[in-house]
Write a protein that holds these residues in place. Structure first.
Motif, PDB file in Angstrom:
ATOM      1  N   GLU A  46     -62.790 -26.358  24.620  1.00 28.86           N
ATOM      2  CA  GLU A  46     -61.733 -26.273  23.597  1.00 28.86           C
ATOM      3  C   GLU A  46     -62.333 -26.213  22.192  1.00 28.86           C
ATOM      4  OE1 GLU A  46     -59.215 -29.602  24.378  1.00 28.86           O
ATOM      5  OE2 GLU A  46     -58.385 -28.737  26.225  1.00 28.86           O
ATOM      6  N   ALA A  47     -63.527 -26.788  22.014  1.00 34.78           N
ATOM      7  CA  ALA A  47     -64.194 -26.760  20.706  1.00 34.78           C
ATOM      8  C   ALA A  47     -64.801 -25.392  20.401  1.00 34.78           C
ATOM      9  CB  ALA A  47     -65.281 -27.821  20.644  1.00 34.78           C
ATOM     10  N   GLY A  48     -64.945 -24.547  21.440  1.00 37.13           N
ATOM     11  CA  GLY A  48     -65.477 -23.211  21.214  1.00 37.13           C
ATOM     12  C   GLY A  48     -66.666 -22.824  22.062  1.00 37.13           C
ATOM     13  N   ALA A  49     -67.138 -23.717  22.930  1.00 39.83           N
ATOM     14  CA  ALA A  49     -68.257 -23.361  23.804  1.00 39.83           C
ATOM     15  C   ALA A  49     -67.824 -22.290  24.801  1.00 39.83           C
ATOM     16  CB  ALA A  49     -68.771 -24.592  24.548  1.00 39.83           C
ATOM     17  N   ASP A  50     -68.676 -21.298  25.002  1.00 39.88           N
ATOM     18  CA  ASP A  50     -68.401 -20.237  25.976  1.00 39.88           C
ATOM     19  C   ASP A  50     -68.917 -20.608  27.354  1.00 39.88           C
ATOM     20  OD1 ASP A  50     -67.378 -18.075  24.130  1.00 39.88           O
ATOM     21  OD2 ASP A  50     -69.340 -18.440  23.220  1.00 39.88           O
ATOM     22  N   ALA A  51     -69.886 -21.504  27.399  1.00 42.99           N
ATOM     23  CA  ALA A  51     -70.498 -21.911  28.661  1.00 42.99           C
ATOM     24  C   ALA A  51     -71.049 -23.317  28.499  1.00 42.99           C
ATOM     25  CB  ALA A  51     -71.618 -20.943  29.050  1.00 42.99           C
ATOM     26  N   VAL A  52     -71.394 -23.934  29.633  1.00 41.33           N
ATOM     27  CA  VAL A  52     -71.992 -25.272  29.612  1.00 41.33           C
ATOM     28  C   VAL A  52     -73.243 -25.274  30.477  1.00 41.33           C
ATOM     29  CG1 VAL A  52     -69.809 -26.461  29.186  1.00 41.33           C
ATOM     30  CG2 VAL A  52     -70.552 -26.088  31.539  1.00 41.33           C
ATOM     31  N   LEU A  53     -74.226 -26.071  30.079  1.00 44.53           N
ATOM     32  CA  LEU A  53     -75.422 -26.253  30.886  1.00 44.53           C
ATOM     33  C   LEU A  53     -75.416 -27.692  31.381  1.00 44.53           C
ATOM     34  CD1 LEU A  53     -79.002 -24.987  30.039  1.00 44.53           C
ATOM     35  CD2 LEU A  53     -78.619 -27.176  31.176  1.00 44.53           C
ATOM     36  N   VAL A  54     -75.400 -27.845  32.710  1.00 46.60           N
ATOM     37  CA  VAL A  54     -75.257 -29.178  33.310  1.00 46.60           C
ATOM     38  C   VAL A  54     -76.342 -29.372  34.359  1.00 46.60           C
ATOM     39  CG1 VAL A  54     -73.721 -30.776  34.503  1.00 46.60           C
ATOM     40  CG2 VAL A  54     -72.764 -29.064  32.954  1.00 46.60           C
ATOM     41  N   GLY A  55     -77.061 -30.495  34.265  1.00 49.67           N
ATOM     42  CA  GLY A  55     -78.108 -30.780  35.231  1.00 49.67           C
ATOM     43  C   GLY A  55     -77.933 -32.116  35.919  1.00 49.67           C
ATOM     44  N   THR A  56     -78.050 -33.195  35.141  1.00 48.56           N
ATOM     45  CA  THR A  56     -78.102 -34.537  35.730  1.00 48.56           C
ATOM     46  C   THR A  56     -76.908 -34.851  36.612  1.00 48.56           C
ATOM     47  OG1 THR A  56     -79.409 -35.345  33.857  1.00 48.56           O
ATOM     48  CG2 THR A  56     -78.266 -36.994  35.191  1.00 48.56           C
ATOM     49  N   SER A  57     -75.700 -34.602  36.130  1.00 52.52           N
ATOM     50  CA  SER A  57     -74.513 -35.001  36.898  1.00 52.52           C
ATOM     51  C   SER A  57     -74.397 -34.232  38.210  1.00 52.52           C
ATOM     52  CB  SER A  57     -73.241 -34.826  36.071  1.00 52.52           C
ATOM     53  OG  SER A  57     -73.021 -33.472  35.747  1.00 52.52           O
ATOM     54  N   ILE A  58     -74.901 -32.993  38.251  1.00 50.64           N
ATOM     55  CA  ILE A  58     -74.866 -32.222  39.499  1.00 50.64           C
ATOM     56  C   ILE A  58     -75.918 -32.751  40.474  1.00 50.64           C
ATOM     57  CG2 ILE A  58     -75.253 -29.950  40.528  1.00 50.64           C
ATOM     58  CD1 ILE A  58     -74.098 -28.692  37.999  1.00 50.64           C
ATOM     59  N   ILE A  59     -77.137 -32.941  39.981  1.00 56.98           N
ATOM     60  CA  ILE A  59     -78.220 -33.387  40.862  1.00 56.98           C
ATOM     61  C   ILE A  59     -77.941 -34.786  41.414  1.00 56.98           C
ATOM     62  CG2 ILE A  59     -80.676 -33.981  40.975  1.00 56.98           C
ATOM     63  CD1 ILE A  59     -80.170 -30.968  40.808  1.00 56.98           C
ATOM     64  N   LYS A  60     -77.363 -35.665  40.588  1.00 59.14           N
ATOM     65  CA  LYS A  60     -77.098 -37.042  41.016  1.00 59.14           C
ATOM     66  C   LYS A  60     -75.860 -37.175  41.902  1.00 59.14           C
ATOM     67  CE  LYS A  60     -77.400 -40.472  38.176  1.00 59.14           C
ATOM     68  NZ  LYS A  60     -77.201 -41.336  36.977  1.00 59.14           N
ATOM     69  N   SER A  61     -75.069 -36.127  41.979  1.00 56.48           N
ATOM     70  CA  SER A  61     -73.760 -36.237  42.627  1.00 56.48           C
ATOM     71  C   SER A  61     -73.830 -36.488  44.128  1.00 56.48           C
ATOM     72  CB  SER A  61     -72.959 -34.950  42.387  1.00 56.48           C
ATOM     73  OG  SER A  61     -73.555 -33.857  43.086  1.00 56.48           O
ATOM     74  N   GLY A  62     -74.909 -36.039  44.762  1.00 57.86           N
ATOM     75  CA  GLY A  62     -74.982 -36.169  46.212  1.00 57.86           C
ATOM     76  C   GLY A  62     -74.397 -34.977  46.947  1.00 57.86           C
ATOM     77  N   ASP A  63     -73.645 -34.145  46.242  1.00 63.19           N
ATOM     78  CA  ASP A  63     -73.071 -32.930  46.838  1.00 63.19           C
ATOM     79  C   ASP A  63     -73.129 -31.830  45.779  1.00 63.19           C
ATOM     80  OD1 ASP A  63     -71.478 -30.868  47.900  1.00 63.19           O
ATOM     81  OD2 ASP A  63     -70.209 -32.289  48.993  1.00 63.19           O
ATOM     82  N   ILE A  64     -74.201 -31.067  45.815  1.00 64.90           N
ATOM     83  CA  ILE A  64     -74.454 -30.051  44.793  1.00 64.90           C
ATOM     84  C   ILE A  64     -73.302 -29.053  44.715  1.00 64.90           C
ATOM     85  CG2 ILE A  64     -75.997 -28.176  44.066  1.00 64.90           C
ATOM     86  CD1 ILE A  64     -77.318 -30.911  43.857  1.00 64.90           C
ATOM     87  N   TYR A  65     -72.864 -28.564  45.868  1.00 59.21           N
ATOM     88  CA  TYR A  65     -71.801 -27.557  45.895  1.00 59.21           C
ATOM     89  C   TYR A  65     -70.511 -28.116  45.306  1.00 59.21           C
ATOM     90  CZ  TYR A  65     -68.139 -24.481  47.659  1.00 59.21           C
ATOM     91  OH  TYR A  65     -67.041 -23.663  47.755  1.00 59.21           O
TER      92      TYR A  65
END
Length: 266
Positions: free
Chosen positions: A236-255
């Motif tokens: 909503e602030a204007g980002a066109d994309a996001v880069l996410v690493g830690t929360s995906i890797i730590k989630s236990g279910d990548i997909y």
């Protein structure tokens, strides 16, 4: 600059010395396959009212190991991210503090069809000859007066430079370059603290600059996004994309975690 960042830069300088000592003088690094277009990938994903997620193969942060990731693991993780709808894969290649590797990046790029970002501390042009990738991270706060030259060299070598900024001064320097991608890192390099307000503050400045100069930069918010609410806030602030690493890797279910973030606007 935080002492951890200074230590990473010093470690990188030692790596560069080894690269220079081992380099083949006949090797010019000019042979490249076709670059995969991340700007189109982001535009296409946004047209579907989905979040353009650059998902990161991330073994560690400084002082915080997430998991061991060897090339086979990196491929498995990246394929799950791709299947879940990520538009690109970021692969850490800094070996000492982030436990990344060039082998992970090479393996991932062979096995996925998405654009692949090399995430590292790129401070010397010899690093452009190390390995092929579609995008390469250039950190404005570290490169400082060398930023423009490094952006131009990256483009000449066939990379799409992602210029990362942390404050308005760095942003103003980034906007003077030919880079199409501006990454707003929500992590402060002096304190290492994360504040999503960094994107909320800087993204509108980029939008206004583009309107006034008839330009278009693609804005990528980086660091500190863990859930749907975080994603919605930076989009909503204007980002066109996001880069996410830690929360995906730590989630236990990548997909599942990747898909949750891609579908955050549903």
């Amino acid at each position: 600059m935080h002492s951890v960042i200074n230590n990473i830069v010093k470690s990188t300088e030692k790596r560069i010395q080894r690269i220079e000592n081992e380099a083949d003088p006949e090797e010019n690094g000019s042979i490249r396959t076709e670059k995969r277009d991340i700007v189109k990938a982001i535009t296409d994903k946004k047209s579907q009212n989905k979040v353009a997620v650059i998902a990161e193969v991330k073994p560690a942060s400084p002082g915080k190991k997430l998991r061991d990731i060897m090339p086979d693991d990196a491929v498995m993780i990246a394929k799950e991210m791709e299947k879940a709808g990520a538009i690109a894969i970021s692969v850490l290649t800094e070996p000492e503090f982030f436990h990344g590797s060039l082998n992970n990046l090479e393996a991932v790029r062979k096995e996925v069809s998405l654009p692949v970002l090399r995430k590292d501390f790129i401070i010397n042009k010899v690093q452009f000859n190390e390995i092929e990738s579609d995008l390469i991270l250039l950190i404005a706060g570290i490169l400082r007066d060398n930023l423009d030259e490094m952006v131009n060299l990256a483009i000449a070598k066939g990379f799409e430079p992602l210029v990362e900024v942390h404050n308005q001064n760095e942003l103003e320097e980034a906007l003077k370059t030919k880079a199409r991608l501006i990454g707003i890192n929500n992590r402060n390099l002096s304190t290492l603290e994360i504040d999503l307000d960094t994107t909320l503050k800087l993204a509108p400045i980029i939008k206004e600059y583009d309107i006034n100069n008839n330009l278009h930069h693609t804005i990528i918010s980086e660091s500190g996004m863990h859930n749907i609410e975080d994603i919605k806030m930076v989009i909503e602030a204007g980002a066109d994309a996001v880069l996410v690493g830690t929360s995906i890797i730590k989630s236990g279910d990548i997909y599942a975690k990747t898909k949750e973030l891609v579908d955050a606007l549903d």
